[in-house]
Design a protein around this motif. Structure first.
Motif, PDB file in Angstrom:
ATOM      1  N   TYR A 173       2.020 -13.617  -2.554  1.00 50.86           N
ATOM      2  CA  TYR A 173       0.639 -13.160  -2.378  1.00 50.86           C
ATOM      3  C   TYR A 173      -0.254 -13.972  -3.298  1.00 50.86           C
ATOM      4  O   TYR A 173       0.066 -14.158  -4.472  1.00 50.86           O
ATOM      5  CB  TYR A 173       0.496 -11.692  -2.791  1.00 50.86           C
TER       6      TYR A 173
ATOM      7  N   HIS B 124       3.781  -0.656   7.122  1.00 55.15           N
ATOM      8  CA  HIS B 124       4.869  -0.893   8.067  1.00 55.15           C
ATOM      9  C   HIS B 124       6.123  -0.180   7.583  1.00 55.15           C
ATOM     10  O   HIS B 124       6.199   0.254   6.433  1.00 55.15           O
ATOM     11  CB  HIS B 124       5.146  -2.404   8.184  1.00 55.15           C
TER      12      HIS B 124
ATOM     13  N   HIS C  28       5.078   1.623   4.169  1.00 51.69           N
ATOM     14  CA  HIS C  28       4.646   1.050   2.896  1.00 51.69           C
ATOM     15  C   HIS C  28       3.840  -0.207   3.166  1.00 51.69           C
ATOM     16  O   HIS C  28       3.916  -0.786   4.268  1.00 51.69           O
ATOM     17  CB  HIS C  28       5.849   0.780   1.985  1.00 51.69           C
TER      18      HIS C  28
ATOM     19  N   ARG D 112       1.445 -13.507  -6.863  1.00 52.33           N
ATOM     20  CA  ARG D 112       2.429 -12.435  -7.020  1.00 52.33           C
ATOM     21  C   ARG D 112       3.600 -12.790  -6.113  1.00 52.33           C
ATOM     22  O   ARG D 112       3.392 -13.157  -4.953  1.00 52.33           O
ATOM     23  CB  ARG D 112       1.853 -11.086  -6.584  1.00 52.33           C
TER      24      ARG D 112
HETATM   25  C1  SIN Z   1       7.526  -5.718   1.804  1.00 48.28           C
HETATM   26  O1  SIN Z   1       7.285  -4.610   2.267  1.00 48.28           O
HETATM   27  O2  SIN Z   1       8.269  -6.538   2.386  1.00 48.28           O
HETATM   28  C2  SIN Z   1       6.916  -6.184   0.506  1.00 48.28           C
HETATM   29  C3  SIN Z   1       6.422  -5.131  -0.417  1.00 48.28           C
HETATM   30  C4  SIN Z   1       5.765  -5.715  -1.648  1.00 48.28           C
HETATM   31  O3  SIN Z   1       5.288  -6.867  -1.612  1.00 48.28           O
HETATM   32  O4  SIN Z   1       5.701  -5.025  -2.683  1.00 48.28           O
END
Ligand code: SIN
Ligand code: FE2
Length: 216
Positions: free
Chosen positions: A125, A134, A190, A207
């Motif tokens: 990120y 998702h 999440h 990140r």
């Molecule tokens: C994910 O759901 O694959 C990533 C979650 C995150 O970046 O904390």
């Protein structure tokens, strides 16, 4: 407002249960972060980060790669796990031992011994990048938990229930935090809010998140 409200919990802080079967292990990966990042860099030299397309034709703001015997990919044709990187047609890089070891220790700490992940998705990120709500449900083994390691800039992690209608709770994740979710939370929705600007001492304006999964 308390002056210390904005400070992350000390790495020795007790784990925070965030939902049934889901726990936030504060700073669990802090001490080994440099070794983890070095191993991830080697993986990314073999399988560079890329922005995948969604089945809806949208380009994801998060850049992704994988290591392990299987890797998660998305394209206009859907989501799936593959043994080879579609960009190089070579097998995904092996999962480095230090990554596997960390994931297994975190799972055990969270109450999931015998965790044997065969896939690790690497998410990068930059400020503004986000991941919409998702469920992780492309794995065949839904008894095994997901282990998620956060490195670099802090993020707001959204964690709900297996019903999309339930409003997710927000959790601040900082460098070294590990979230493990399984059991009744395995199919919880999440996501990650748009990353705020910032500069991290090890990762700069980035990140990295590693999610370990048992696919087969
Ligand atoms: C994910 O759901 O694959 C990533 C979650 C995150 O970046 O904390
Ligand atoms: Fe996910």
């Amino acid at each position: 407002m308390d002056l210390f409200d904005d400070l992350p919990p000390h790495p020795d802080a007790a784990p925070t249960p965030i939902a049934p079967g889901a726990v936030l292990l504060h700073g669990f990966a802090c001490d080994e972060a440099v070794a983890l990042l070095q191993a991830v860099e080697v993986v990314l030299q073999q399988a560079p980060l890329r922005h995948l397309q969604t089945p809806g034709g949208y380009t994801m703001s998060v850049a992704m790669s994988n290591c392990g015997s299987l890797g998660w990919v998305s394209s206009v044709n859907g989501y799936r796990y593959t043994a080879c990187d579609p960009a190089s047609h070579r097998p995904w890089p092996a999962m480095p031992a230090c990554l596997l070891d960390l994931a297994q220790r975190a799972a055990a700490q969270a109450g999931y011994p015998q965790f044997a992940p065969d896939a690790c998705l690497i998410n990068q990120y930059v400020p503004g990048a986000k991941l919409s709500l998702h469920q992780d449900k492309d794995e065949l083994d839904l008894l095994a938990p997901i282990v998620s390691v956060s490195l670099g800039l802090p993020a707001v992690f959204l964690f709900g229930t297996s019903s999309r209608k339930d409003r997710p709770q927000r959790h601040r994740l900082v460098h070294g935090d590990v979230v493990v979710w399984g059991g009744p939370s395995r199919l919880a929705y999440h996501g990650v809010n748009a990353l705020a600007d910032g500069t991290h001492a090890l990762l700069g304006q980035r990140r990295l998140n590693l999610t370990f999964r048992c696919v087969r």
